[in-house]
Design a protein around this motif. Structure first.
Motif, PDB file in Angstrom:
ATOM      1  N   SER A 262     -14.434 -59.618  71.559  1.00  0.00           N
ATOM      2  CA  SER A 262     -14.551 -60.859  70.780  1.00  0.00           C
ATOM      3  C   SER A 262     -15.492 -61.844  71.454  1.00  0.00           C
ATOM      4  O   SER A 262     -16.289 -62.518  70.791  1.00  0.00           O
ATOM      5  CB  SER A 262     -13.168 -61.497  70.593  1.00  0.00           C
ATOM      6  N   SER A 263     -15.422 -61.934  72.775  1.00  0.00           N
ATOM      7  CA  SER A 263     -16.297 -62.857  73.507  1.00  0.00           C
ATOM      8  C   SER A 263     -17.753 -62.448  73.358  1.00  0.00           C
ATOM      9  O   SER A 263     -18.640 -63.297  73.187  1.00  0.00           O
ATOM     10  CB  SER A 263     -15.904 -62.895  74.983  1.00  0.00           C
ATOM     11  N   LEU A 264     -18.024 -61.148  73.427  1.00  0.00           N
ATOM     12  CA  LEU A 264     -19.399 -60.677  73.252  1.00  0.00           C
ATOM     13  C   LEU A 264     -19.897 -61.003  71.846  1.00  0.00           C
ATOM     14  O   LEU A 264     -21.028 -61.481  71.676  1.00  0.00           O
ATOM     15  CB  LEU A 264     -19.474 -59.174  73.510  1.00  0.00           C
ATOM     16  N   LEU A 265     -19.066 -60.777  70.829  1.00  0.00           N
ATOM     17  CA  LEU A 265     -19.474 -61.090  69.460  1.00  0.00           C
ATOM     18  C   LEU A 265     -19.774 -62.577  69.291  1.00  0.00           C
ATOM     19  O   LEU A 265     -20.745 -62.951  68.627  1.00  0.00           O
ATOM     20  CB  LEU A 265     -18.375 -60.668  68.478  1.00  0.00           C
ATOM     21  N   ARG A 266     -18.966 -63.440  69.894  1.00  0.00           N
ATOM     22  CA  ARG A 266     -19.185 -64.883  69.765  1.00  0.00           C
ATOM     23  C   ARG A 266     -20.491 -65.307  70.442  1.00  0.00           C
ATOM     24  O   ARG A 266     -21.183 -66.207  69.956  1.00  0.00           O
ATOM     25  CB  ARG A 266     -17.997 -65.650  70.347  1.00  0.00           C
ATOM     26  N   MET A 267     -20.846 -64.654  71.548  1.00  0.00           N
ATOM     27  CA  MET A 267     -22.131 -64.952  72.179  1.00  0.00           C
ATOM     28  C   MET A 267     -23.284 -64.418  71.342  1.00  0.00           C
ATOM     29  O   MET A 267     -24.314 -65.085  71.195  1.00  0.00           O
ATOM     30  CB  MET A 267     -22.166 -64.387  73.599  1.00  0.00           C
TER      31      MET A 267
END
Length: 256
Positions: free
Chosen positions: A42-47
């Motif tokens: 999820s963190s990678l997608l948000r970045m």
């Protein structure tokens, strides 16, 4: 349009969430993002969506660094569907989906009939025709998920990012959403827990503890060793007698 990141990282209070992520999603491909809970998907997608500013590295839309782009211009190219979306506002389903057209509206470019058509098409695509006047707070979790996907479709993006889009959906709508995304003329990245659903993707990216540890075709990446080492399960590939596609049968690694 392609989407890429180079040496991307994010840390919070000296805790590393994502580290040294380098990836290029090819124009028109459907990339599955998989990994255990807490692996950083999820963190990678948000970045990648430009919502979370990275601590290091950069993201590019095509050849343009995202850091050089206005948020409105990013939103005209890229849409993100997150796992959870809540609002206290008493808005209808139609109003929620209409938000997808916001990046295209200006003082000179006001709402048009073509925007109505795009919203109607997005609602129909996720099987929500007839829900237009329902209030957000009356919807089930699965219905809210479909509204968020419709909102993203209303943006008419070149790149579509989805964080567990099949979460809360019944099996019929799970399959419908995945086949809908696969048929869209977009570049897509989809975080998934169901590895059999991930087999539908062109390539799979595996994350562990905030790092990308494997990337490639599903048949090359989801090996028995990878399933055991990354996910802690034993899995054996089988052929579906109905259509000849590959499926994985799982059982606990402790009993394997």
């Amino acid at each position: 349009m392609s989407l890429s990141c180079n040496a991307l990282g994010w840390s919070v209070k000296e805790k590393t969430i994502v580290s040294d992520a380098t990836l290029k999603v090819r124009t028109g491909e459907m990339l599955g993002l998989v990994g255990p809970n807490g692996s950083g998907k999820s963190s990678l997608l948000r970045m990648l969506a430009g919502i979370q500013k990275p601590s290091s590295g950069r993201v590019c839309l095509g050849e343009t660094p995202m850091s050089n782009m206005r948020q409105r211009d990013i939103a005209r190219k890229l849409a993100l569907v997150e796992q959870h979306a809540n609002t206290e506002d008493r808005i209808t389903v139609r109003e929620a989906v209409e938000l997808g057209r916001t990046p295209f509206l200006t003082a000179l470019r006001t709402w048009r009939s073509e925007d109505d058509a795009i919203v109607a098409s997005a609602l129909a695509a996720v099987d929500l025709k007839g829900f237009e006047d329902r209030l957000w707070h009356t919807l089930s979790g699965g219905e809210r998920q479909r509204v968020q996907i419709a909102r993203a479709l209303a943006q008419a993006p070149d790149i579509l990012l989805l964080d567990e889009p099949t979460n809360h959906l019944d099996i019929g709508h799970q399959l419908a959403i995945l086949h809908l995304v696969r048929g869209l003329p977009v570049t897509s990245v989809i975080a998934l827990h169901d590895l059999n659903q991930a087999l539908l993707c062109d390539r799979i990216c595996v994350m562990e503890a905030g790092r990308i540890v494997a990337l490639g075709a599903p048949s090359e990446i989801l090996t028995e060793a990878r399933l055991r080492d990354t996910f802690g399960v034993c899995g054996h590939f089988m052929t579906d007698p109905f259509d000849g596609t590959a499926i994985i049968r799982f059982h606990s690694a402790r009993t394997g």
